[in-house]
Write a protein that holds these residues in place. Structure first.
Motif, mmCIF file in Angstrom:
data_model
loop_
_atom_site.group_PDB
_atom_site.id
_atom_site.type_symbol
_atom_site.label_atom_id
_atom_site.label_comp_id
_atom_site.label_asym_id
_atom_site.label_seq_id
_atom_site.Cartn_x
_atom_site.Cartn_y
_atom_site.Cartn_z
ATOM 1 N N CYS A 1 -14.433 13.652 64.893
ATOM 2 C CA CYS A 1 -13.219 13.491 63.855
ATOM 3 C C CYS A 1 -12.456 12.502 64.506
ATOM 4 O O CYS A 1 -11.637 11.733 64.056
ATOM 5 C CB CYS A 1 -12.467 14.794 63.474
ATOM 6 S SG CYS A 1 -13.217 15.877 62.309
ATOM 7 N N LEU B 1 -10.937 8.901 62.806
ATOM 8 C CA LEU B 1 -9.367 8.616 62.787
ATOM 9 C C LEU B 1 -9.262 7.281 63.668
ATOM 10 O O LEU B 1 -8.442 6.442 62.975
ATOM 11 C CB LEU B 1 -8.587 9.678 63.640
ATOM 12 C CG LEU B 1 -7.062 9.646 63.581
ATOM 13 C CD1 LEU B 1 -6.697 9.882 62.030
ATOM 14 C CD2 LEU B 1 -6.695 10.897 64.259
ATOM 15 N N SER C 1 -9.657 8.628 56.839
ATOM 16 C CA SER C 1 -8.863 9.874 56.502
ATOM 17 C C SER C 1 -10.017 10.847 55.792
ATOM 18 O O SER C 1 -10.735 10.221 55.021
ATOM 19 C CB SER C 1 -7.638 9.821 55.605
ATOM 20 O OG SER C 1 -6.662 9.329 56.143
ATOM 21 N N THR D 1 -11.339 13.329 53.320
ATOM 22 C CA THR D 1 -10.787 14.042 52.092
ATOM 23 C C THR D 1 -11.151 15.430 51.796
ATOM 24 O O THR D 1 -10.556 16.444 51.342
ATOM 25 C CB THR D 1 -10.843 13.217 50.974
ATOM 26 O OG1 THR D 1 -12.174 13.093 50.798
ATOM 27 C CG2 THR D 1 -10.305 11.767 51.247
ATOM 28 N N LEU E 1 -14.750 10.407 53.058
ATOM 29 C CA LEU E 1 -14.022 9.677 53.959
ATOM 30 C C LEU E 1 -13.191 8.550 52.914
ATOM 31 O O LEU E 1 -13.958 8.172 52.108
ATOM 32 C CB LEU E 1 -14.593 8.912 54.921
ATOM 33 C CG LEU E 1 -15.327 9.816 55.917
ATOM 34 C CD1 LEU E 1 -15.947 9.201 56.959
ATOM 35 C CD2 LEU E 1 -14.148 10.669 56.608
ATOM 36 N N SER F 1 -7.259 5.050 55.614
ATOM 37 C CA SER F 1 -5.944 5.780 55.617
ATOM 38 C C SER F 1 -4.951 4.840 54.990
ATOM 39 O O SER F 1 -5.212 3.464 55.104
ATOM 40 C CB SER F 1 -5.564 5.563 57.207
ATOM 41 O OG SER F 1 -6.404 6.633 57.858
ATOM 42 N N ASP G 1 -0.916 18.464 53.283
ATOM 43 C CA ASP G 1 -1.702 17.410 53.673
ATOM 44 C C ASP G 1 -1.219 16.323 54.578
ATOM 45 O O ASP G 1 -0.016 15.752 54.124
ATOM 46 C CB ASP G 1 -2.455 16.620 52.355
ATOM 47 C CG ASP G 1 -3.535 16.055 52.728
ATOM 48 O OD1 ASP G 1 -4.311 16.013 53.834
ATOM 49 O OD2 ASP G 1 -4.129 15.178 51.846
ATOM 50 N N GLN G 2 -1.967 15.895 55.598
ATOM 51 C CA GLN G 2 -1.417 14.877 56.502
ATOM 52 C C GLN G 2 -2.860 14.287 57.334
ATOM 53 O O GLN G 2 -3.696 14.984 57.587
ATOM 54 C CB GLN G 2 -0.347 15.559 57.575
ATOM 55 C CG GLN G 2 -1.088 16.920 58.273
ATOM 56 C CD GLN G 2 -0.044 17.492 58.923
ATOM 57 O OE1 GLN G 2 0.387 17.090 59.943
ATOM 58 N NE2 GLN G 2 0.798 18.656 58.326
ATOM 59 N N LYS G 3 -2.500 12.912 57.792
ATOM 60 C CA LYS G 3 -3.459 12.411 58.324
ATOM 61 C C LYS G 3 -3.842 13.111 59.670
ATOM 62 O O LYS G 3 -3.007 13.310 60.448
ATOM 63 C CB LYS G 3 -3.089 10.937 58.558
ATOM 64 C CG LYS G 3 -4.216 10.091 59.059
ATOM 65 C CD LYS G 3 -3.699 8.582 59.317
ATOM 66 C CE LYS G 3 -2.604 8.277 60.237
ATOM 67 N NZ LYS G 3 -2.253 6.744 60.255
ATOM 68 N N GLY G 4 -5.016 13.157 59.914
ATOM 69 C CA GLY G 4 -5.472 13.842 61.148
ATOM 70 C C GLY G 4 -5.652 15.274 61.360
ATOM 71 O O GLY G 4 -5.922 15.830 62.436
ATOM 72 N N ASP H 1 0.096 3.013 64.369
ATOM 73 C CA ASP H 1 0.936 3.366 63.443
ATOM 74 C C ASP H 1 2.474 3.314 63.686
ATOM 75 O O ASP H 1 3.112 2.854 62.885
ATOM 76 C CB ASP H 1 0.667 4.817 63.165
ATOM 77 C CG ASP H 1 -0.456 5.067 62.262
ATOM 78 O OD1 ASP H 1 -1.100 4.123 61.700
ATOM 79 O OD2 ASP H 1 -1.243 6.093 62.237
ATOM 80 N N GLY I 1 0.596 9.627 57.480
ATOM 81 C CA GLY I 1 -0.238 9.033 56.335
ATOM 82 C C GLY I 1 0.324 9.048 54.807
ATOM 83 O O GLY I 1 -0.312 9.342 53.842
#
Length: 426
Positions: A38, A42, A47, A49, A66, A69, A265-268, A364, A425
């Motif tokens: 993972c 990243l 990302s 899903t 996937l 992002s 929901d959030q990235k990573g 980021d 994200g």
């Protein structure tokens, strides 16, 4: 003997660009494998899903759905991604990387790529640091440490310590190609570009200058229902982060403890959960990371201890649930403070027990600053240890401007909000 690499990692590209890419990993298991995979997804700007995960302790089967992002502007090199994923699988670990070395991390030795130092001198302009970071990401380099200094004559000196995801920087061709690419993209802004094997200066940059006690307390103290400082005010839709729940069920399965998780929901997110499992040394026998519904995620994890038993100790369960909630509510710590007459942005995130930092944080944060039009006078990455954890800390000394006056409380809150959203994200 293992088996063909094509059977280990399968990548199914979609016929419709709006559909996700499906990556399947089927290989012998090892502790922390899911977290490592993972982390690489990243790092490539992807990302997750949806995901399905199962293992019997000896064999692991994972499927990831996937999409790129939101913050990713780099084209995905699927062949390189496949090679990276294959190299992590136990049956395909290649022992002939003679240019690797052993580096201790306080938790036993682990093999890391050699670290190289990129020395880059440029004429300053807005967004330059992110552009350099984006170029390095496109070339599949991982930034380990950074020291950025602006001189009075409008020049910027970058000392960037990198590792190569392609494991080719030991070759003259790869080093020459890297220099040529940086110079061609940066054009007239690039004054000089050097790339060499890192020396003892890398170790000197590992530890950050001491943070003032009040700043360290604000940055690292976690309170589940804690109040937000003025520099960390959240907008109303960010407050949905407070609704994360972790439910434990030890009755449904005779052999496993069931964790049911629901959060925004959030990235990573899946990486953070698997990193926690790696740090706490428990195995996920089966996991399902469902698709987002109204911006929320639901996860079902059937877990057990490393010895194969259920987790029944209340103290252990409470510590695990508390850590999971912490990772969902505050995966990053973001504050703005005064550093003498100047303004400093501080971003921190936990380091894995293996010593690895979180991928793409620097990418980021510099993107968020570029989008706000804020110039960076000085930047550095280092490590900070608290009583129970190690953190990677990103420090940015920012230039004030009429367009974005950092002395304004409103502007500072806007800065913190933008950085958080980019990291998550949103």
């Amino acid at each position: 003997m293992g088996f063909p690499n094509d059977d280990v990692v399968l990548i199914q590209l979609p016929k419709d660009p709006s559909e996700p890419t499906i990556v399947t990993v089927n290989c012998p298991d090892k502790p922390g494998l899911g977290c490592d995979l993972c982390g690489t997804l990243l790092e490539f700007g992807l990302s997750i899903t949806r995901a399905d995960f199962s293992t019997d302790g000896r064999w692991c089967y994972m499927v990831f759905w996937l999409v790129p992002s939101v913050s990713n502007s780099c084209e995905i090199d699927w062949e390189s991604l496949k090679n990276r994923l294959v190299s992590m699988c136990p049956s395909c670990l290649v022992p002939f990387f003679s240019f690797n070395y052993q580096q201790g991390d306080g938790n036993g030795s682990t093999t890391h790529s050699l670290i190289y130092l990129l020395k880059l001198c440029c004429l300053d302009r807005k967004g330059l640091l992110h552009d350099v970071t984006r170029i390095l990401s496109e070339l599949q380099f991982t930034i380990q440490r950074v020291k950025v200094m602006t001189t009075p004559d409008g020049r910027v000196m970058y000392l960037v310590f990198i590792t190569d995801g392609m494991e080719l920087l030991h070759t003259k061709e790869r080093r020459d190609d890297t220099r040529e690419h940086l110079i061609s993209v940066l054009k007239n802004y690039c004054i000089s570009c050097e790339l060499q094997l890192a020396g003892p200066e890398y170790e000197n940059l590992k530890a950050l200058p001491s943070l003032p006690p009040a700043v360290a307390e604000e940055l690292f103290t976690y309170e589940l229902a804690g109040k937000e400082a003025s520099s960390k005010e959240l907008k109303s839709d960010m407050m949905t982060l407070k609704k994360a729940t972790v439910t434990v069920d030890n009755l449904l399965s005779p052999a496993h403890t069931l964790l049911q998780i629901q959060c925004v929901d959030q990235k990573g997110l899946f990486y953070d959960i698997l990193r926690t499992s790696k740090d706490f040394d428990f195995q996920i026998a089966y996991g399902r990371f469902s698709s987002s519904v109204k911006s929320y995620r639901s996860l079902d994890l059937f877990i057990r201890q490393a010895n194969g038993n259920k987790i029944v100790d209340p103290k252990h369960l409470n510590a695990l649930c508390s850590r999971l909630q912490e990772e969902m509510l505050q995966p990053f710590r973001v504050i703005v403070v005064n550093r003498g007459p100047d303004t400093e942005l501080l971003v921190a995130n936990p380091v894995e027990s293996s010593g690895k930092g979180r991928p793409r944080v620097f990418y980021d944060v510099t993107l968020a600053l570029k989008m706000l039009g804020i110039c960076i006078f000085l930047a550095e990455i280092g490590r900070h240890s608290t009583c129970d954890r190690q953190w990677e800390v990103y420090r940015f000394l920012l230039d004030d401007s009429h367009e974005f006056p950092l002395t304004s409380c409103r502007a500072r809150n806007q800065l913190v909000d933008k950085v958080r959203r980019t990291l998550m994200g949103w």
